[in-house]
Design a protein around this motif. Structure first.
Motif, PDB file in Angstrom:
ATOM      1  N   ARG B 170      -5.808   4.528   6.645  1.00  0.00           N
ATOM      2  CA  ARG B 170      -5.383   4.095   7.982  1.00  0.00           C
ATOM      3  C   ARG B 170      -5.633   2.603   8.126  1.00  0.00           C
ATOM      4  O   ARG B 170      -6.576   2.058   7.559  1.00  0.00           O
ATOM      5  N   TRP B 171      -4.784   1.933   8.888  1.00  0.00           N
ATOM      6  CA  TRP B 171      -5.065   0.537   9.232  1.00  0.00           C
ATOM      7  C   TRP B 171      -4.646   0.303  10.673  1.00  0.00           C
ATOM      8  O   TRP B 171      -3.743   0.973  11.194  1.00  0.00           O
ATOM      9  N   ASP B 172      -5.319  -0.618  11.290  1.00  0.00           N
ATOM     10  CA  ASP B 172      -4.991  -1.040  12.651  1.00  0.00           C
ATOM     11  C   ASP B 172      -4.951  -2.568  12.659  1.00  0.00           C
ATOM     12  O   ASP B 172      -5.976  -3.211  12.437  1.00  0.00           O
ATOM     13  N   LEU B 173      -3.755  -3.105  12.888  1.00  0.00           N
ATOM     14  CA  LEU B 173      -3.549  -4.551  12.833  1.00  0.00           C
ATOM     15  C   LEU B 173      -3.129  -5.080  14.204  1.00  0.00           C
ATOM     16  O   LEU B 173      -2.469  -4.363  14.973  1.00  0.00           O
ATOM     17  N   LYS B 205     -13.219  -9.316  18.608  1.00  0.00           N
ATOM     18  CA  LYS B 205     -12.042  -8.606  18.085  1.00  0.00           C
ATOM     19  C   LYS B 205     -12.307  -7.887  16.760  1.00  0.00           C
ATOM     20  O   LYS B 205     -11.742  -6.817  16.515  1.00  0.00           O
ATOM     21  N   ILE B 206     -13.127  -8.453  15.898  1.00  0.00           N
ATOM     22  CA  ILE B 206     -13.370  -7.775  14.607  1.00  0.00           C
ATOM     23  C   ILE B 206     -14.103  -6.447  14.823  1.00  0.00           C
ATOM     24  O   ILE B 206     -13.652  -5.411  14.300  1.00  0.00           O
ATOM     25  N   PRO B 207     -15.218  -6.427  15.558  1.00  0.00           N
ATOM     26  CA  PRO B 207     -15.853  -5.121  15.778  1.00  0.00           C
ATOM     27  C   PRO B 207     -14.924  -4.126  16.479  1.00  0.00           C
ATOM     28  O   PRO B 207     -14.939  -2.933  16.161  1.00  0.00           O
ATOM     29  N   ALA B 208     -14.107  -4.626  17.409  1.00  0.00           N
ATOM     30  CA  ALA B 208     -13.187  -3.727  18.119  1.00  0.00           C
ATOM     31  C   ALA B 208     -12.177  -3.107  17.157  1.00  0.00           C
ATOM     32  O   ALA B 208     -11.866  -1.904  17.245  1.00  0.00           O
ATOM     33  N   ILE B 210     -12.567  -2.675  13.899  1.00  0.00           N
ATOM     34  CA  ILE B 210     -13.271  -1.725  13.012  1.00  0.00           C
ATOM     35  C   ILE B 210     -13.540  -0.421  13.761  1.00  0.00           C
ATOM     36  O   ILE B 210     -13.318   0.674  13.218  1.00  0.00           O
ATOM     37  N   ARG B 211     -13.996  -0.533  15.014  1.00  0.00           N
ATOM     38  CA  ARG B 211     -14.214   0.702  15.801  1.00  0.00           C
ATOM     39  C   ARG B 211     -12.915   1.482  15.938  1.00  0.00           C
ATOM     40  O   ARG B 211     -12.907   2.724  15.889  1.00  0.00           O
ATOM     41  N   GLU B 212     -11.822   0.771  16.115  1.00  0.00           N
ATOM     42  CA  GLU B 212     -10.516   1.414  16.296  1.00  0.00           C
ATOM     43  C   GLU B 212     -10.142   2.243  15.067  1.00  0.00           C
ATOM     44  O   GLU B 212      -9.761   3.415  15.182  1.00  0.00           O
ATOM     45  N   VAL B 213     -10.272   1.645  13.881  1.00  0.00           N
ATOM     46  CA  VAL B 213      -9.880   2.378  12.666  1.00  0.00           C
ATOM     47  C   VAL B 213     -10.871   3.525  12.401  1.00  0.00           C
ATOM     48  O   VAL B 213     -10.473   4.583  11.891  1.00  0.00           O
ATOM     49  N   GLY B 291      -8.127 -14.169  11.604  1.00  0.00           N
ATOM     50  CA  GLY B 291      -7.845 -15.568  11.314  1.00  0.00           C
ATOM     51  C   GLY B 291      -6.738 -16.153  12.141  1.00  0.00           C
ATOM     52  O   GLY B 291      -6.279 -15.554  13.132  1.00  0.00           O
ATOM     53  N   ALA B 292      -6.303 -17.327  11.712  1.00  0.00           N
ATOM     54  CA  ALA B 292      -5.331 -18.126  12.445  1.00  0.00           C
ATOM     55  C   ALA B 292      -4.154 -17.289  12.879  1.00  0.00           C
ATOM     56  O   ALA B 292      -3.639 -16.460  12.128  1.00  0.00           O
ATOM     57  N   GLY B 293      -3.770 -17.515  14.122  1.00  0.00           N
ATOM     58  CA  GLY B 293      -2.649 -16.776  14.710  1.00  0.00           C
ATOM     59  C   GLY B 293      -2.813 -16.465  16.194  1.00  0.00           C
ATOM     60  O   GLY B 293      -1.983 -16.832  16.968  1.00  0.00           O
ATOM     61  N   PHE B 294      -3.843 -15.763  16.612  1.00  0.00           N
ATOM     62  CA  PHE B 294      -4.768 -15.011  15.782  1.00  0.00           C
ATOM     63  C   PHE B 294      -4.127 -13.732  15.255  1.00  0.00           C
ATOM     64  O   PHE B 294      -3.357 -13.091  15.990  1.00  0.00           O
ATOM     65  N   HIS B 295      -4.509 -13.367  13.996  1.00  0.00           N
ATOM     66  CA  HIS B 295      -4.187 -12.078  13.421  1.00  0.00           C
ATOM     67  C   HIS B 295      -5.514 -11.422  13.033  1.00  0.00           C
ATOM     68  O   HIS B 295      -6.394 -12.099  12.497  1.00  0.00           O
ATOM     69  N   TRP B 296      -5.629 -10.144  13.268  1.00  0.00           N
ATOM     70  CA  TRP B 296      -6.879  -9.477  12.897  1.00  0.00           C
ATOM     71  C   TRP B 296      -6.644  -7.971  12.739  1.00  0.00           C
ATOM     72  O   TRP B 296      -5.611  -7.444  13.152  1.00  0.00           O
ATOM     73  N   GLY B 297      -7.614  -7.298  12.157  1.00  0.00           N
ATOM     74  CA  GLY B 297      -7.469  -5.856  12.004  1.00  0.00           C
ATOM     75  C   GLY B 297      -8.481  -5.296  11.029  1.00  0.00           C
ATOM     76  O   GLY B 297      -9.379  -5.999  10.552  1.00  0.00           O
ATOM     77  N   ALA B 298      -8.320  -4.007  10.752  1.00  0.00           N
ATOM     78  CA  ALA B 298      -9.216  -3.306   9.826  1.00  0.00           C
ATOM     79  C   ALA B 298      -8.429  -2.209   9.123  1.00  0.00           C
ATOM     80  O   ALA B 298      -7.435  -1.708   9.646  1.00  0.00           O
ATOM     81  N   LEU B 299      -8.880  -1.865   7.942  1.00  0.00           N
ATOM     82  CA  LEU B 299      -8.229  -0.847   7.107  1.00  0.00           C
ATOM     83  C   LEU B 299      -9.324   0.024   6.497  1.00  0.00           C
ATOM     84  O   LEU B 299     -10.345  -0.494   6.038  1.00  0.00           O
ATOM     85  N   LEU B 300      -9.082   1.327   6.511  1.00  0.00           N
ATOM     86  CA  LEU B 300     -10.071   2.260   5.941  1.00  0.00           C
ATOM     87  C   LEU B 300      -9.501   2.926   4.699  1.00  0.00           C
ATOM     88  O   LEU B 300      -8.362   3.432   4.703  1.00  0.00           O
TER      89      LEU B 300
END
Lengths: 77, 304
Positions: B170-173, B205-208, B210-213, B291-300
């Motif tokens: 799963r990923w959430d971007l 945003k990063i912890p959010a 990660i929690r989301e995924v 990072g720049a954009g901003f773009h962020w997310g997490a993948l499991l």
């Protein structure tokens, strides 16, 4: 305690540095808060005043002086 | 379905110590270490972004013991031209001329977005070679707040539709252009970074993400074996661990040796981690970037 007194206590606890006497003075330019201390201040303000700062309000300019923080807190509690 | 089959990395030989930078920038070595957790970084002198990428990708394919590649995806925020991007050149240098090669001109979070894109494409394209390569030494000037952070390097991952050590589950971007001016690199100018905005947003945003995924996969944070993050700043990595109530030791870190290599950093970290320990059956691993954009997310990914 006034709202500004409570904010001074929060910022002082995180910064561990003397705070400017002029509430309009920038906490960034004076070196009181660096970029990693700012998220801690926002987190502590949320706890102290039982408020939630939404991501859309995470603009450093809203928190770069005691006066601006006071204005933000008083507008949102 | 898509699987993480192999990783690879490459960093150039020249080591730039904090002492060398401190002398050039007029600051203290201890200040650099305390502000970033970085002791040294690597600079490419004659090698290009494409050269760095090719070395990392060849390392990845050697570890995978295959030359079968159906698609190449290259993320880089520091490639030298508006067009073409480096993807086609890299593919051709590796003997993959004719294979579709896609540029993701995205710094920092580019490798995370590349992995997610590869996971989508692998079932139809076949094995997808994801590469992230950066020559950030060309993007810095004498602003000590940015010059201390960045280094050069490349990482790679082979995303396979059939086999690998872990399945991408799963990923959430996310992207939000509201902050596009806060971190940017324009042609002919050094990198601009509003550190207060970047750290304030990233810390939330990063912890959010990660929690989301984790929530979407019903995975408690405590069950995750390793977190592999964009290596932006050690102080940020520790902050993310604290926000998730996870021991910082679970966050693999090599930023002390390489600095922030932008989009390459997550795959360089993954490559080193995989060579040292690697996936364990049933154990989730979380990748995260911002990072720049901003773009962020997490993948499991789940170890098999």
């Amino acid at each position: 305690m006034t709202t500004e007194d409570r904010i001074r206590a929060v910022v002082g606890k995180i910064a561990q540095k003397p705070l400017p006497s002029d509430p309009e003075e920038s906490l960034f330019e004076s070196g009181v808060l660096d970029s990693f201390a700012l998220p801690d201040v926002v987190g502590e303000l949320e706890k102290e005043f039982s408020l939630k700062v939404p991501d859309s309000d995470l603009n450093p300019r809203k928190f770069d002086s005691l006066a601006r923080i006071t204005h933000y807190v008083e507008s949102n509690i | 379905m898509a699987f993480l089959r192999a990783f690879g990395s490459y960093v150039p030989a020249r080591v730039v110590t904090n002492a060398e930078l401190a002398a050039r920038l007029g600051c203290e070595t201890d200040w650099i270490l305390n502000a970033s957790g970085i002791s040294e970084r690597r600079y490419a002198e004659t090698e290009s972004v494409a050269d760095l990428a090719t070395r990392a990708a060849e390392d990845c394919l050697a570890r995978a013991m295959t030359r079968q590649v159906g698609m190449v995806i290259v993320s880089s925020g520091s490639s030298p031209r508006r067009f073409p991007g480096p993807a086609a050149e890299i593919a051709a240098k590796m003997g993959f001329a004719g294979v579709p090669a896609l540029d993701v001109p995205m710094a920092s979070a580019g490798s995370l977005f590349g992995l997610a894109l590869a996971a989508q494409c692998a079932s139809s394209a076949g094995p997808v070679l994801v590469i992230a390569a950066e020559k950030m030494s060309t993007a810095i000037a004498d602003d000590k707040n940015t010059a201390i952070l960045f280094g050069d390097g490349a990482g790679a991952c082979l995303v396979d539709p059939k086999e690998g050590g872990a399945e991408i589950v799963r990923w959430d971007l996310h992207s939000d252009g509201t902050y596009s001016e806060a971190l940017r690199l324009e042609f002919g100018a050094p990198i601009h970074m509003d550190g207060y905005t970047v750290i304030l947003q990233a810390s939330r945003k990063i912890p959010a993400a990660i929690r989301e995924v984790l929530e979407h996969t019903s995975t408690p944070a405590s069950a995750v074996g390793t977190f592999l993050m964009h290596q932006a700043n050690q102080n940020l990595i520790v902050r993310i661990a604290k926000a998730l109530d996870v021991a910082p030791e679970k966050f693999f870190s090599n930023i002390a040796r390489y600095g922030n290599t932008s989009s390459a950093s997550m795959l360089i970290a993954a490559s080193e981690w995989h060579a040292q320990s690697g996936f364990r059956a049933g154990e989730p691993v979380v990748f995260a970037g911002f990072g720049a954009g901003f773009h962020w997310g997490a993948l499991l990914a789940l170890g098999l």
